[in-house]
Structure formats: structure tokens, C-alpha cells
Motif scaffolding. Structure first.
Motif, PDB file in Angstrom:
ATOM      1  N   TYR A   9      29.781  36.170  42.639  1.00  0.00           N
ATOM      2  CA  TYR A   9      31.190  35.887  42.941  1.00  0.00           C
ATOM      3  C   TYR A   9      32.092  36.944  42.303  1.00  0.00           C
ATOM      4  CZ  TYR A   9      30.185  31.253  44.910  1.00  0.00           C
ATOM      5  OH  TYR A   9      29.745  30.217  45.700  1.00  0.00           O
ATOM      6  N   GLU A  10      31.765  37.332  41.058  1.00  0.00           N
ATOM      7  CA  GLU A  10      32.558  38.358  40.365  1.00  0.00           C
ATOM      8  C   GLU A  10      32.465  39.696  41.080  1.00  0.00           C
ATOM      9  OE1 GLU A  10      31.345  38.537  36.272  1.00  0.00           O
ATOM     10  OE2 GLU A  10      31.866  36.428  35.929  1.00  0.00           O
ATOM     11  N   GLN A  11      31.267  40.058  41.550  1.00  0.00           N
ATOM     12  CA  GLN A  11      31.098  41.333  42.242  1.00  0.00           C
ATOM     13  C   GLN A  11      31.946  41.399  43.510  1.00  0.00           C
ATOM     14  OE1 GLN A  11      26.848  41.607  42.788  1.00  0.00           O
ATOM     15  NE2 GLN A  11      26.578  42.752  40.882  1.00  0.00           N
ATOM     16  N   LEU A  12      32.103  40.268  44.161  1.00  0.00           N
ATOM     17  CA  LEU A  12      32.922  40.225  45.376  1.00  0.00           C
ATOM     18  C   LEU A  12      34.388  39.916  45.074  1.00  0.00           C
ATOM     19  CD1 LEU A  12      30.472  38.394  47.795  1.00  0.00           C
ATOM     20  CD2 LEU A  12      31.071  40.799  47.782  1.00  0.00           C
ATOM     21  N   GLN A  13      34.694  39.737  43.806  1.00  0.00           N
ATOM     22  CA  GLN A  13      36.066  39.500  43.337  1.00  0.00           C
ATOM     23  C   GLN A  13      36.692  38.265  43.993  1.00  0.00           C
ATOM     24  OE1 GLN A  13      38.057  43.227  44.023  1.00  0.00           O
ATOM     25  NE2 GLN A  13      36.809  44.313  42.535  1.00  0.00           N
ATOM     26  N   VAL A  14      35.919  37.190  44.034  1.00  0.00           N
ATOM     27  CA  VAL A  14      36.413  35.911  44.546  1.00  0.00           C
ATOM     28  C   VAL A  14      36.168  34.839  43.487  1.00  0.00           C
ATOM     29  CG1 VAL A  14      36.076  36.459  46.988  1.00  0.00           C
ATOM     30  CG2 VAL A  14      34.225  35.400  45.700  1.00  0.00           C
ATOM     31  N   ALA A  15      36.866  33.731  43.610  1.00  0.00           N
ATOM     32  CA  ALA A  15      36.727  32.634  42.656  1.00  0.00           C
ATOM     33  C   ALA A  15      35.376  31.948  42.845  1.00  0.00           C
ATOM     34  CB  ALA A  15      37.853  31.625  42.848  1.00  0.00           C
ATOM     35  N   PHE A  16      34.816  31.473  41.727  1.00  0.00           N
ATOM     36  CA  PHE A  16      33.543  30.761  41.774  1.00  0.00           C
ATOM     37  C   PHE A  16      33.681  29.524  42.663  1.00  0.00           C
ATOM     38  CE2 PHE A  16      30.439  27.691  40.117  1.00  0.00           C
ATOM     39  CZ  PHE A  16      29.285  28.449  40.243  1.00  0.00           C
ATOM     40  N   ALA A  26      36.323  39.052  51.619  1.00  0.00           N
ATOM     41  CA  ALA A  26      36.230  39.893  50.425  1.00  0.00           C
ATOM     42  C   ALA A  26      35.133  40.943  50.591  1.00  0.00           C
ATOM     43  CB  ALA A  26      35.953  39.031  49.201  1.00  0.00           C
ATOM     44  N   TYR A  27      34.013  40.536  51.170  1.00  0.00           N
ATOM     45  CA  TYR A  27      32.913  41.473  51.392  1.00  0.00           C
ATOM     46  C   TYR A  27      33.334  42.605  52.321  1.00  0.00           C
ATOM     47  CZ  TYR A  27      28.776  43.447  53.564  1.00  0.00           C
ATOM     48  OH  TYR A  27      27.857  44.319  54.076  1.00  0.00           O
ATOM     49  N   LYS A  28      33.957  42.253  53.431  1.00  0.00           N
ATOM     50  CA  LYS A  28      34.383  43.285  54.389  1.00  0.00           C
ATOM     51  C   LYS A  28      35.371  44.259  53.759  1.00  0.00           C
ATOM     52  CE  LYS A  28      33.549  40.871  58.715  1.00  0.00           C
ATOM     53  NZ  LYS A  28      34.120  40.372  59.956  1.00  0.00           N
ATOM     54  N   LYS A  29      36.305  43.736  52.991  1.00  0.00           N
ATOM     55  CA  LYS A  29      37.312  44.571  52.335  1.00  0.00           C
ATOM     56  C   LYS A  29      36.659  45.546  51.344  1.00  0.00           C
ATOM     57  CE  LYS A  29      41.235  44.158  49.191  1.00  0.00           C
ATOM     58  NZ  LYS A  29      42.015  43.220  48.379  1.00  0.00           N
ATOM     59  N   LEU A  30      35.765  45.021  50.510  1.00  0.00           N
ATOM     60  CA  LEU A  30      35.099  45.874  49.514  1.00  0.00           C
ATOM     61  C   LEU A  30      34.091  46.826  50.151  1.00  0.00           C
ATOM     62  CD1 LEU A  30      34.573  43.242  46.687  1.00  0.00           C
ATOM     63  CD2 LEU A  30      36.149  45.184  46.662  1.00  0.00           C
ATOM     64  N   ALA A  45      30.200  54.878  43.976  1.00  0.00           N
ATOM     65  CA  ALA A  45      30.644  54.105  45.137  1.00  0.00           C
ATOM     66  C   ALA A  45      29.443  53.610  45.950  1.00  0.00           C
ATOM     67  CB  ALA A  45      31.568  54.937  46.015  1.00  0.00           C
ATOM     68  N   SER A  46      28.417  54.450  46.094  1.00  0.00           N
ATOM     69  CA  SER A  46      27.209  54.048  46.825  1.00  0.00           C
ATOM     70  C   SER A  46      26.502  52.901  46.112  1.00  0.00           C
ATOM     71  CB  SER A  46      26.248  55.226  46.965  1.00  0.00           C
ATOM     72  OG  SER A  46      26.825  56.236  47.742  1.00  0.00           O
TER      73      SER A  46
END
Length: 132
Positions: A9-16, A26-30, A45-46
Motif C-alpha cells: 500500500y505504501e509503495q502505491l502511495q494509497v491508504a491501507f 494510483a498504480y496507473k499514475k505511478l 526509476a526502472s
């Protein structure tokens, strides 16, 4: 061994505990931000792109109920390894039996070799000494 999904969840920068749609956005954006084509030559970045992909995959599997933890995956890998070893053992036993079966006894007629003789011909060049 259970998986700590909070890291994903942290890697995708979303709340648990976020829902599928939030995680997907969030995945598409990142993924666009860290995509290797947009960041050519940037190893960080890779690496981040791969981490994001793994986090997304694990979270989606967990949310869809396909996999609640890595124990199932680990068990499947061990089961596959045991099956591979079992097959290898069976192949080795068959090879061993074939080696035993490839001893051919050839009897020559009396007088053809000067005396009556029984010759044992080993068909394989590398025949194990215990059978010779």
C-alpha cells in the motif's frame, strides 16, 4: 510466512485498506511516472517501476481472493520441486533397469572359436562395473 501488505500500500502511495479502484488509479499514475521509456537510463526509476508492478499484482490478487499470503505460493513451489525429484528418481530407476537388461548372452556354436565358449557382450561402452 505471511505477507505484510502495508508495504505494498505504501509503495502505491494509497491508504491501507483502499479499494480496487483507488489502487488501480494510483498504480496507473505511478506506472506512467516511473515507466522506463519516460526515464531512459534512470536505473532508480526502472527499479521503482518494477516494485510498483509487484505491489499492484500482490494487492489485486489479495483483494480478489486469489491469494491471501505467500504461503500458498511457497507450498506450490515446494510441491513442484518434490514432483520434479520424484520424476527424476523414476527416470534413474528406469535407466538402471535398462542397463541391467542390456547384458546380452551370446553362445557360439561348438568349434567356431576353437572351443565351446559363452561370451558375455556388454552393449554399452560405459557399463557400470557392478554389472560386469
Amino acid at each position: 510466512m505471511t505477507v505484510n501488505y502495508e508495504v505494498y500500500y505504501e509503495q502505491l502511495q494509497v491508504a491501507f485498506g483502499s479499494d480496487e479502484d483507488t489502487i488501480k488509479r494510483a498504480y496507473k499514475k505511478l506506472a506512467l511516472k516511473f515507466h522506463p521509456d519516460k526515464n531512459q537510463g534512470n536505473e532508480e526509476a526502472s527499479k521503482r517501476f518494477l516494485e510498483i508492478g509487484e505491489a499492484y499484482e500482490k494487492l489485486m490478487k489479495m483483494l480478489r481472493g486469489e491469494q491471501s499470503c505467500d504461503e500458498e505460493e511457497e507450498f506450490d513451489e515446494k510441491e513442484a520441486e518434490l514432483e520434479r525429484l520424484r520424476r527424476e528418481l523414476l527416470r534413474e530407476r528406469k535407466r538402471e533397469q535398462r542397463r541391467k537388461d542390456q547384458v546380452i548372452i551370446v553362445c557360439s556354436p561348438a568349434g567356431s572359436l576353437g572351443t565351446s565358449a559363452v561370451l558375455v557382450y556388454l552393449k554399452i561402452a560405459n557399463f557400470p562395473p557392478q554389472y560386469a
